[in-house]
Design a protein around this motif. Structure first.
Motif, PDB file in Angstrom:
ATOM      1  N   GLU A  37      45.450  49.150  41.962  1.00  0.00           N
ATOM      2  CA  GLU A  37      44.451  49.169  43.044  1.00  0.00           C
ATOM      3  C   GLU A  37      43.893  47.772  43.314  1.00  0.00           C
ATOM      4  N   VAL A  38      43.602  47.045  42.244  1.00  0.00           N
ATOM      5  CA  VAL A  38      43.060  45.693  42.393  1.00  0.00           C
ATOM      6  C   VAL A  38      44.088  44.765  43.025  1.00  0.00           C
ATOM      7  N   MET A  39      45.342  44.887  42.612  1.00  0.00           N
ATOM      8  CA  MET A  39      46.387  44.043  43.207  1.00  0.00           C
ATOM      9  C   MET A  39      46.528  44.327  44.703  1.00  0.00           C
ATOM     10  N   LEU A  40      46.459  45.590  45.081  1.00  0.00           N
ATOM     11  CA  LEU A  40      46.532  45.937  46.508  1.00  0.00           C
ATOM     12  C   LEU A  40      45.336  45.368  47.273  1.00  0.00           C
ATOM     13  N   LYS A  41      44.169  45.465  46.659  1.00  0.00           N
ATOM     14  CA  LYS A  41      42.966  44.924  47.292  1.00  0.00           C
ATOM     15  C   LYS A  41      43.083  43.401  47.439  1.00  0.00           C
ATOM     16  N   LEU A  42      43.576  42.743  46.410  1.00  0.00           N
ATOM     17  CA  LEU A  42      43.756  41.289  46.483  1.00  0.00           C
ATOM     18  C   LEU A  42      44.781  40.916  47.559  1.00  0.00           C
TER      19      LEU A  42
END
Length: 163
Positions: A37-42
């Motif tokens: 999720e964090v990678m997608l947000k980044l």
């Protein structure tokens, strides 16, 4: 930031993020989901990452916030903290609820003035003089009603709970 630069600056942080997520969450599968999720947000904010002074700190902070959000969601979903209560705690909680229900029934059977005085004094926290002005009874009468109500509750509760 293009794909190549994103891979150089952000994707290399994945093992660090994974380690942090495992440490905070304690669950490998859930940690993997958080990192994803964090990678997608980044990736979605890659244009702003060029101007960010410390993308690693940003990513770790996002992991921390996602973990906290997940824990709060579990608390709201299940209506209690994520740690399961022991059977002893559950039993005590049920007993306490039964005791409160019994006390409520006893209060409802008290004479009207005694019930009103008890609620105003012990539940709502009014002072004797305030109760006297609300009910029109004298302070001495208020004290007597309160004493009689408490004594009745005590006696009735003991009768109802002793088997």
């Amino acid at each position: 930031m293009d794909l190549e630069e994103f891979n150089k600056r952000i994707v290399v942080l994945r093992p660090t993020l994974m380690e942090a997520a495992k440490h905070m969450n304690g669950n490998d599968a859930s940690a993997e989901d958080l990192v994803q999720e964090v990678m997608l947000k980044l990736w979605s904010m890659r244009q702003q990452l060029d101007r960010h002074p410390n993308p690693k700190a940003l990513a770790l902070n996002m992991i921390r916030h996602k973990t906290i959000d997940e824990q709060r969601h579990k608390q709201l979903e299940y209506g209690r903290p994520t740690a399961e209560p022991s059977s002893e705690e559950t039993t005590r909680h049920v007993e306490r609820q039964d005791e409160l229900r019994l006390i409520g029934e006893i209060i409802n059977r008290l004479p009207a003035l005694q019930a009103q005085v008890l609620r105003l004094k012990d539940i709502e926290g009014y002072e004797t003089e305030e109760i006297a002005s609300i009910t029109g009874a004298s302070p001495e009468n208020i004290r007597q009603c309160l004493s009689r109500a408490r004594k009745t509750i005590r006696q009735e509760f003991i009768k109802m709970t002793i088997r």
